[in-house]
Enzyme design. Structure first.
Site, PDB file in Angstrom:
ATOM      1  N   TYR A 127      -3.125  -7.418  24.689  1.00  0.00           N
ATOM      2  CA  TYR A 127      -1.911  -8.241  24.545  1.00  0.00           C
ATOM      3  C   TYR A 127      -0.754  -7.636  25.350  1.00  0.00           C
ATOM      4  CZ  TYR A 127      -3.213 -11.911  21.268  1.00  0.00           C
ATOM      5  OH  TYR A 127      -3.747 -13.052  20.716  1.00  0.00           O
ATOM      6  N   ASN A 161      -4.164 -11.877  14.383  1.00  0.00           N
ATOM      7  CA  ASN A 161      -3.119 -12.737  13.828  1.00  0.00           C
ATOM      8  C   ASN A 161      -1.739 -12.078  13.904  1.00  0.00           C
ATOM      9  OD1 ASN A 161      -4.896 -14.835  13.184  1.00  0.00           O
ATOM     10  ND2 ASN A 161      -5.459 -13.880  11.230  1.00  0.00           N
ATOM     11  N   GLY A 163       0.826  -1.211   0.000  1.00  0.00           N
ATOM     12  CA  GLY A 163       0.000   0.000   0.000  1.00  0.00           C
ATOM     13  C   GLY A 163       0.855   1.255   0.000  1.00  0.00           C
ATOM     14  N   PHE A 164       0.187   2.376   0.058  1.00  0.00           N
ATOM     15  CA  PHE A 164       0.856   3.683   0.063  1.00  0.00           C
ATOM     16  C   PHE A 164       1.840   3.779   1.249  1.00  0.00           C
ATOM     17  CE2 PHE A 164      -0.151   8.073   1.946  1.00  0.00           C
ATOM     18  CZ  PHE A 164       0.977   8.670   1.402  1.00  0.00           C
ATOM     19  N   ASN A 172      -2.357  -8.654   0.383  1.00  0.00           N
ATOM     20  CA  ASN A 172      -3.224  -9.433  -0.523  1.00  0.00           C
ATOM     21  C   ASN A 172      -3.702  -8.580  -1.707  1.00  0.00           C
ATOM     22  OD1 ASN A 172      -5.082  -7.763   0.656  1.00  0.00           O
ATOM     23  ND2 ASN A 172      -6.556  -9.360   1.195  1.00  0.00           N
ATOM     24  N   TYR A 180     -14.747   0.825   9.596  1.00  0.00           N
ATOM     25  CA  TYR A 180     -13.331   1.188   9.730  1.00  0.00           C
ATOM     26  C   TYR A 180     -13.045   1.660  11.152  1.00  0.00           C
ATOM     27  CZ  TYR A 180      -8.980   3.752   8.498  1.00  0.00           C
ATOM     28  OH  TYR A 180      -7.698   4.226   8.418  1.00  0.00           O
ATOM     29  N   THR A 220      -2.534  11.674   5.596  1.00  0.00           N
ATOM     30  CA  THR A 220      -1.179  11.709   5.040  1.00  0.00           C
ATOM     31  C   THR A 220      -1.265  11.525   3.529  1.00  0.00           C
ATOM     32  OG1 THR A 220      -0.321  10.816   7.099  1.00  0.00           O
ATOM     33  CG2 THR A 220       1.088  10.595   5.172  1.00  0.00           C
ATOM     34  N   GLY A 273      -3.833  -2.337  -2.419  1.00  0.00           N
ATOM     35  CA  GLY A 273      -2.442  -2.019  -2.777  1.00  0.00           C
ATOM     36  C   GLY A 273      -2.065  -2.595  -4.128  1.00  0.00           C
ATOM     37  N   SER A 319      -5.039  -2.662   5.882  1.00  0.00           N
ATOM     38  CA  SER A 319      -6.457  -2.281   5.997  1.00  0.00           C
ATOM     39  C   SER A 319      -6.792  -1.351   4.852  1.00  0.00           C
ATOM     40  CB  SER A 319      -6.717  -1.523   7.309  1.00  0.00           C
ATOM     41  OG  SER A 319      -8.026  -0.975   7.292  1.00  0.00           O
TER      42      SER A 319
HETATM   43  P1  NAD Z   1      -3.502   1.566   1.298  1.00  0.00           P
HETATM   44  O1  NAD Z   1      -4.854   1.104   0.873  1.00  0.00           O
HETATM   45  O2  NAD Z   1      -2.629   2.192   0.272  1.00  0.00           O
HETATM   46  O3  NAD Z   1      -2.690   0.397   1.976  1.00  0.00           O
HETATM   47  C1  NAD Z   1      -3.287  -0.645   2.715  1.00  0.00           C
HETATM   48  C2  NAD Z   1      -2.653  -1.953   2.272  1.00  0.00           C
HETATM   49  O4  NAD Z   1      -3.188  -3.039   3.064  1.00  0.00           O
HETATM   50  C3  NAD Z   1      -2.966  -2.292   0.809  1.00  0.00           C
HETATM   51  O5  NAD Z   1      -1.775  -2.648   0.139  1.00  0.00           O
HETATM   52  C4  NAD Z   1      -3.922  -3.474   0.903  1.00  0.00           C
HETATM   53  O6  NAD Z   1      -3.866  -4.322  -0.211  1.00  0.00           O
HETATM   54  C5  NAD Z   1      -3.453  -4.128   2.206  1.00  0.00           C
HETATM   55  N1  NAD Z   1      -4.469  -4.972   2.839  1.00  0.00           N
HETATM   56  C6  NAD Z   1      -5.739  -4.613   3.202  1.00  0.00           C
HETATM   57  N2  NAD Z   1      -6.366  -5.667   3.756  1.00  0.00           N
HETATM   58  C7  NAD Z   1      -5.472  -6.700   3.762  1.00  0.00           C
HETATM   59  C8  NAD Z   1      -5.526  -8.050   4.210  1.00  0.00           C
HETATM   60  N3  NAD Z   1      -6.625  -8.558   4.759  1.00  0.00           N
HETATM   61  N4  NAD Z   1      -4.422  -8.834   4.090  1.00  0.00           N
HETATM   62  C9  NAD Z   1      -3.286  -8.321   3.547  1.00  0.00           C
HETATM   63  N5  NAD Z   1      -3.185  -7.051   3.079  1.00  0.00           N
HETATM   64  C10 NAD Z   1      -4.264  -6.260   3.192  1.00  0.00           C
HETATM   65  O7  NAD Z   1      -3.748   2.589   2.505  1.00  0.00           O
HETATM   66  P2  NAD Z   1      -2.701   3.456   3.337  1.00  0.00           P
HETATM   67  O8  NAD Z   1      -3.114   4.862   3.258  1.00  0.00           O
HETATM   68  O9  NAD Z   1      -1.307   3.086   2.971  1.00  0.00           O
HETATM   69  O10 NAD Z   1      -3.003   2.957   4.815  1.00  0.00           O
HETATM   70  C11 NAD Z   1      -2.146   2.049   5.493  1.00  0.00           C
HETATM   71  C12 NAD Z   1      -2.554   1.936   6.958  1.00  0.00           C
HETATM   72  O11 NAD Z   1      -2.473   3.233   7.577  1.00  0.00           O
HETATM   73  C13 NAD Z   1      -3.986   1.461   7.158  1.00  0.00           C
HETATM   74  O12 NAD Z   1      -4.033   0.613   8.271  1.00  0.00           O
HETATM   75  C14 NAD Z   1      -4.753   2.740   7.446  1.00  0.00           C
HETATM   76  O13 NAD Z   1      -5.866   2.503   8.266  1.00  0.00           O
HETATM   77  C15 NAD Z   1      -3.700   3.568   8.175  1.00  0.00           C
HETATM   78  N6  NAD Z   1      -3.975   5.023   8.036  1.00  0.00           N
HETATM   79  C16 NAD Z   1      -3.656   5.712   6.898  1.00  0.00           C
HETATM   80  C17 NAD Z   1      -3.929   7.066   6.818  1.00  0.00           C
HETATM   81  C18 NAD Z   1      -3.544   7.907   5.622  1.00  0.00           C
HETATM   82  O14 NAD Z   1      -3.799   9.113   5.632  1.00  0.00           O
HETATM   83  N7  NAD Z   1      -2.936   7.377   4.581  1.00  0.00           N
HETATM   84  C19 NAD Z   1      -4.559   7.716   7.883  1.00  0.00           C
HETATM   85  C20 NAD Z   1      -4.897   6.978   9.009  1.00  0.00           C
HETATM   86  C21 NAD Z   1      -4.572   5.627   9.087  1.00  0.00           C
END
Ligand code: NAD
Ligand code: UDP
Length: 317
Positions: free
Chosen positions: A165, A105, A10-11, A32, A151, A181, A36, A76
């Site tokens: 934990y 997990n 992901g990002f 998965n 969410y 972000t 992403g 997520s």
């Molecule tokens: P994103 O969608 O780019 O990255 C999330 C990654 O998780 C993806 O690559 C996706 O394929 C993977 N994923 C989701 N469910 C999965 C699963 N069951 N098994 C394996 N992989 C799985 O989003 P992001 O912006 O990079 O966010 C990453 C994390 O940071 C997340 O947990 C998000 O809640 C948290 N977050 C991000 C922001 C933001 O501003 N970018 C803000 C608050 C929280």
């Protein structure tokens, strides 16, 4: 250190992998690809210290021989936009499973190998906040059955499980509450404000303002965020820590800044009906704790961060 990063494609996960590799970690990336993309990790594919495992973290996680020293749980869906197929409103069960079973997990892996654990939580746990700016001591204002609850409540459960934990099993845990972000490798089509606006401005189209644009956010450039998260990983702080940029602006101001940078004459279009249910009216992190315990504060302003982000969108549109 050998570190497992879930959500690695992901990002944020991909930028985190880059930082860990730079710091000399051996990195196991897991994803998965539900939101992403493999391209985000293509540059790490042939590096000795990097391994990728395609796996859904909602299922039991097997770690290759050698165990791990740290687990960083980022998997997520993360976009709230109901108009995008990648928005968590359209992936409700997967989102709840990633936050609940995925966290369980991932904590199980940390426990099995006595590894430290870091949870990617979110400003969304504060919901549509009634306290402003939001300190970590604020419990939040979340509708447990609203559209965004899949969410918000999954992340709130994930925080509670992480602390369980820590308290019950003595796991060395950390929780980062990430505020909005942005940066390169954000999905162009996940519907979040920054990628939507950049795409629209590059195409010379009007920027879509959901509601009247008076809602506020505070946008952090990805390098600043990753620096804060890396410092948290190395710290002994078990309480949640807000990481984000406290420079608050309205969504209309964000749109105007992007239009000005890209010289887009099309301006904006106001779409009152497109604003999702429970979309917070105000959001700004109180970063006092991060400043105190991590000596961290953001260093990159919005215009500089957008300039660093634009080439990615120009090349990948
Ligand atoms: P994103 O969608 O780019 O990255 C999330 C990654 O998780 C993806 O690559 C996706 O394929 C993977 N994923 C989701 N469910 C999965 C699963 N069951 N098994 C394996 N992989 C799985 O989003 P992001 O912006 O990079 O966010 C990453 C994390 O940071 C997340 O947990 C998000 O809640 C948290 N977050 C991000 C922001 C933001 O501003 N970018 C803000 C608050 C929280
Ligand atoms: N937004 C908007 N136009 C868009 C995309 C988003 O006006 O094309 C608004 C959205 O309604 C929210 C804010 O911008 O009020 C930030 O949305 P984003 O999806 O980036 O994330 P959020 O902060 O809501 O998690």
């Amino acid at each position: 250190m050998r570190t497992l990063v879930t959500g690695a494609a992901g990002f944020l996960g991909s930028h985190l992998c880059d930082r860990l590799m730079k710091e000399g970690h051996e990195v196991i990336g897991m994803d998965n690809f539900i939101t992403g993309r493999p391209e985000n990790l293509a540059h790490l594919e042939n590096q000795d210290r990097f391994t990728f495992i395609r796996h859904d973290v909602s299922d039991f996680i097997d770690i290759p021989e050698g165990g791990v020293d740290a687990v960083m749980h980022f998997a997520s869906p993360a976009s709230p936009n109901p108009n995008s197929p990648f928005g968590y409103v359209n992936l409700p069960i997967q989102t709840m499973k990633a936050g609940a079973l995925g966290t369980l997990n991932s904590l199980g892996v940390a426990r099995a190998y006595s590894a430290r654990f870091l949870l990617a939580s979110t400003s969304e746990i504060y919901g549509d906040p009634q306290v402003h700016p939001q300190p970590e001591s604020y419990w939040g204002h979340v509708n447990p059955i609203g559209e965004r609850s899949v969410y918000d409540e999954a992340k709130r459960f994930a925080e509670a499980l992480t602390l369980a934990y820590h308290r019950y099993h003595g796991i060395d845990t950390r929780i980062v509450r990430i505020f909005n972000t942005y940066g390169p490798r954000m999905r162009q089509d996940d519907g979040r404000a920054v990628p939507n606006f950049i795409q629209q401005a590059l195409a010379g189209k009007p920027l879509t303002i959901f509601g009247d644009g008076s809602q506020t956010r505070s946008f952090c450039y990805v390098d600043d965020l990753i620096e804060g998260i890396y410092r948290l990983l190395l710290s002994d702080e078990h309480r949640p820590v807000n990481i984000g940029n406290p420079d608050e602006m309205t969504i209309l101001e964000l749109a105007k800044t992007i239009n000005k940078l890209l010289k887009n004459p099309a301006e904006v279009v106001v779409m009152p009906d497109k604003r999702g249910e429970g979309d917070p009216q105000r959001r700004r992190p109180d970063i006092t704790r991060a400043q105190k315990v991590l000596s961290w504060k953001p260093t990159i302003g919005l215009e500089e961060g957008l300039q660093k982000t634009l080439p990615y969108f120009q090349e990948n549109t």
